[in-house]
Design an enzyme around this catalytic site. Sequence first.
Site, mmCIF file in Angstrom:
data_model
loop_
_atom_site.group_PDB
_atom_site.id
_atom_site.type_symbol
_atom_site.label_atom_id
_atom_site.label_comp_id
_atom_site.label_asym_id
_atom_site.label_seq_id
_atom_site.Cartn_x
_atom_site.Cartn_y
_atom_site.Cartn_z
ATOM 1 N N GLU A 77 -13.119 -15.245 -26.024
ATOM 2 C CA GLU A 77 -14.017 -14.102 -26.071
ATOM 3 C C GLU A 77 -14.157 -13.576 -27.495
ATOM 4 O O GLU A 77 -13.185 -13.515 -28.249
ATOM 5 C CB GLU A 77 -13.429 -12.999 -25.192
ATOM 6 C CG GLU A 77 -14.276 -11.768 -25.120
ATOM 7 C CD GLU A 77 -13.454 -10.550 -24.743
ATOM 8 O OE1 GLU A 77 -13.992 -9.683 -24.072
ATOM 9 O OE2 GLU A 77 -12.283 -10.475 -25.139
ATOM 10 N N CYS A 96 -15.222 -8.725 -33.458
ATOM 11 C CA CYS A 96 -13.825 -8.760 -33.012
ATOM 12 C C CYS A 96 -13.524 -10.202 -32.615
ATOM 13 O O CYS A 96 -14.117 -10.723 -31.671
ATOM 14 C CB CYS A 96 -13.678 -7.811 -31.832
ATOM 15 S SG CYS A 96 -12.064 -7.862 -31.076
ATOM 16 N N CYS A 100 -2.358 -15.386 -24.571
ATOM 17 C CA CYS A 100 -1.361 -14.784 -25.468
ATOM 18 C C CYS A 100 -0.001 -14.842 -24.802
ATOM 19 O O CYS A 100 0.120 -14.654 -23.596
ATOM 20 C CB CYS A 100 -1.727 -13.326 -25.768
ATOM 21 S SG CYS A 100 -0.594 -12.530 -26.932
ATOM 22 N N CYS A 134 2.058 -8.322 -22.853
ATOM 23 C CA CYS A 134 1.950 -6.862 -22.664
ATOM 24 C C CYS A 134 1.423 -6.596 -21.250
ATOM 25 O O CYS A 134 0.422 -7.190 -20.841
ATOM 26 C CB CYS A 134 1.028 -6.256 -23.717
ATOM 27 S SG CYS A 134 1.575 -6.604 -25.396
ATOM 28 N N CYS A 145 -2.289 -5.649 -20.529
ATOM 29 C CA CYS A 145 -3.323 -6.415 -21.227
ATOM 30 C C CYS A 145 -3.749 -7.634 -20.403
ATOM 31 O O CYS A 145 -2.912 -8.466 -20.035
ATOM 32 C CB CYS A 145 -2.798 -6.865 -22.589
ATOM 33 S SG CYS A 145 -3.874 -8.045 -23.425
ATOM 34 N N SER A 200 -4.863 -6.891 -36.296
ATOM 35 C CA SER A 200 -4.069 -6.095 -35.359
ATOM 36 C C SER A 200 -2.906 -6.944 -34.849
ATOM 37 O O SER A 200 -3.100 -8.079 -34.421
ATOM 38 C CB SER A 200 -4.952 -5.649 -34.194
ATOM 39 O OG SER A 200 -4.211 -4.926 -33.243
ATOM 40 N N CYS A 231 -10.945 -5.157 -27.175
ATOM 41 C CA CYS A 231 -11.391 -6.526 -27.010
ATOM 42 C C CYS A 231 -10.169 -7.361 -26.685
ATOM 43 O O CYS A 231 -9.047 -6.997 -26.983
ATOM 44 C CB CYS A 231 -12.130 -7.044 -28.216
ATOM 45 S SG CYS A 231 -11.903 -6.099 -29.691
HETATM 46 N N1 SAH Z 1 -2.370 -9.055 -30.116
HETATM 47 C C1 SAH Z 1 -2.846 -8.079 -31.017
HETATM 48 C C2 SAH Z 1 -4.346 -8.043 -31.136
HETATM 49 C C3 SAH Z 1 -5.129 -8.210 -29.873
HETATM 50 S S1 SAH Z 1 -4.961 -6.904 -28.697
HETATM 51 C C4 SAH Z 1 -2.291 -6.708 -30.669
HETATM 52 O O1 SAH Z 1 -1.696 -6.564 -29.608
HETATM 53 O O2 SAH Z 1 -2.445 -5.815 -31.476
HETATM 54 C C5 SAH Z 1 -5.994 -5.659 -29.434
HETATM 55 C C6 SAH Z 1 -5.667 -4.244 -28.989
HETATM 56 O O3 SAH Z 1 -6.065 -4.037 -27.631
HETATM 57 C C7 SAH Z 1 -4.179 -3.911 -29.050
HETATM 58 O O4 SAH Z 1 -3.978 -2.656 -29.658
HETATM 59 C C8 SAH Z 1 -3.812 -3.876 -27.587
HETATM 60 O O5 SAH Z 1 -2.667 -3.115 -27.350
HETATM 61 C C9 SAH Z 1 -5.041 -3.276 -26.977
HETATM 62 N N2 SAH Z 1 -5.135 -3.456 -25.535
HETATM 63 C C10 SAH Z 1 -4.747 -4.504 -24.804
HETATM 64 N N3 SAH Z 1 -4.999 -4.305 -23.496
HETATM 65 C C11 SAH Z 1 -5.547 -3.087 -23.398
HETATM 66 C C12 SAH Z 1 -6.026 -2.310 -22.310
HETATM 67 N N4 SAH Z 1 -5.994 -2.754 -21.064
HETATM 68 N N5 SAH Z 1 -6.525 -1.080 -22.572
HETATM 69 C C13 SAH Z 1 -6.574 -0.613 -23.847
HETATM 70 N N6 SAH Z 1 -6.146 -1.299 -24.918
HETATM 71 C C14 SAH Z 1 -5.627 -2.523 -24.698
HETATM 72 FE FE1 SF4 Z 2 -1.165 -10.304 -26.692
HETATM 73 FE FE2 SF4 Z 2 -2.143 -8.162 -27.966
HETATM 74 FE FE3 SF4 Z 2 -2.593 -8.532 -25.333
HETATM 75 FE FE4 SF4 Z 2 -0.153 -7.883 -26.150
HETATM 76 S S1 SF4 Z 2 -2.008 -6.623 -26.330
HETATM 77 S S2 SF4 Z 2 -0.647 -9.499 -24.683
HETATM 78 S S3 SF4 Z 2 -0.036 -8.975 -28.075
HETATM 79 S S4 SF4 Z 2 -3.337 -9.817 -26.989
#
Ligand code: SAH
Ligand code: SF4
Length: 399
Positions: free
Chosen positions: A97, A128, A135, A139, A142, A217, A358
Site C-alpha cells: 500500500e 507515504c 511487518c 503492534c 496495527c 517513522s 498509513c
Molecule cells: N513501523 C513504523 C512505520 C509504519 S506505522 C512505525 O511503527 O512507526 C506508521 C504509524 O502508524 C505509526 O506511528 C503507527 O503506530 C501508526 N499506527 C499503526 N496502526 C495504527 C492504527 N490502527 N491507528 C492509528 N495509528 C496507527
Molecule cells: Fe509494524 Fe509500525 Fe505496524 Fe508496529 S505500527 S506493526 S512497527 S508497521
Amino acid sequence: MSALAVPRSLYDLLPAEVDELVAELGLPKFRANQLLQALYHEFPASLADVRQLPLDARAAISERYALASASEVRSVVSDDGNTTKLLLRMADGTLIETVLMQYPASPPAPLHTVEKGASERHPRSTVCVSTQAGCAMGCVFCATGQMGFERNLNAGEIVAQVMHVAKLLKTRGEHVTNIVFMGMGEPLANYAETVRAVRILTDPRAFGLGQRHITISTVGIVRGIDRLAAEGLQVGLAISLHAPNEALRQRLVPTAGPHSVQEIVSAAKRYFKATGRRVSFEYALIAGENDSSETARELVKLLRGTPTHVNLIPVNPTAGGYQRPARPNVLAFEKVLLDAGINCTVRVEKGSEISAACGQLRTDERNAIISLDEISSLPVAPRHGHRQARPSPAPSQSR
Ligand code: SAH
Ligand code: SF4
C-alpha cells in the site's frame, strides 16, 4: 513468478552506479544523465521509451536491468479528495500500500477568486511509502502488524512507489513535496534498503527531493536510530512511542522488549544532537489502554526536557477491537501535555479522512478503503459487511 526471476530495477541504482553501468557498457559518460533524466522526470513505461539513448544502448541495458515500476491494482480516494490510497503490485506480484496525502491551501479560496494553480490548491503532496510487505513488530492495534511479515522491499521498490505517485500527480500539474516512511513495515528493520532509497530519492541527479522533506517513522529500534543519526542525512525522524512505561508499551508493542522507553527517548536526543532535527513522537491513543490523564502525566515526566513534538493519533479501529477514546478524553490528554509545555497536536481525523495511519489497510464503511484481506497473501480471517474498493480508474479520472 518467483522473486529470484525478477531482474534488478534501474530504480534500485544510485546515480554513481548508473555512471558505472554506462562505463561498463562502453557508452559515453553523458548517457548516464540522459538515462537518469528519463527515469526521474519522464516516467517511461519501458526502456523502449527512453529515446535519448541509442537502440543498442537500450538493448544492452535491458539485458541487465528492468524498468520495473509498480503497477496499480486499485486506488481509493477519500470523500474530500485529499487522500488517495493505492494498492500497488511489485514486479514479483507482492502487493503493498502507498498513500498520497494532499493538504489544501488554507483558508479555502472564496468562490469568486480566479482558478488557482495546481500547486496553490495543494501546497503539500506527501507520499507515504511502505518499506516491507507486512511487518514483524506485531503492534497489537496495527493492521499491518497483525498480518505478520512477508518480505522486505528493496530500494527500487520503495522508489517505484514514489515514482508512481509522481506520475499520477504530473497529470494534475502537481508534484511530490514530501515523503514519509510510514506505510507498511518497519523502515529500520529494513535499514540498508531504506537508506539507499532515501539517497536515491534525494540525489539531485535522481529524484532530487530535499532531505528535510523526508520523514522516517520507526517503532523505536535504538541501534537503527543511532546508525541513521550517523549517516550525515537531514531526514526527519518520528518514533512511535504509544506508552510512557515498560508494562504498557510491552502490551501494545510486543516486540519492544529490548529497549526501554527511557532508552528510546535518549536515542531521540542523540538523533537531535547529531542532525539538528527535532524528533517527533507518535502516540496512538487507545480507549482504556493509554489514554488516562495519569498516563499523560507519566508521558510528561518522560519527555520533559526533550525537544520534541508529540502527535496524538486517535487509533483507527482494526481487527484487534481497539477503539479510539471519546473526543473529550483526547482533548484532556492533549491538555496535560500542553499545560506542561510539551508541543503536541492531535492528528485531525474528520469522518472522511483516511490518512491518519498509513499502513493500516482496512475497510472503511464510507470510503471503501482497501481491506487487509485483499492485499495480504497470508491467510486472514474473512471480514463481513465491507464494501469492495472500486477498481482503479485511469489516473486522470481518479479524483
Ligand atoms: N513501523 C513504523 C512505520 C509504519 S506505522 C512505525 O511503527 O512507526 C506508521 C504509524 O502508524 C505509526 O506511528 C503507527 O503506530 C501508526 N499506527 C499503526 N496502526 C495504527 C492504527 N490502527 N491507528 C492509528 N495509528 C496507527
Ligand atoms: Fe509494524 Fe509500525 Fe505496524 Fe508496529 S505500527 S506493526 S512497527 S508497521
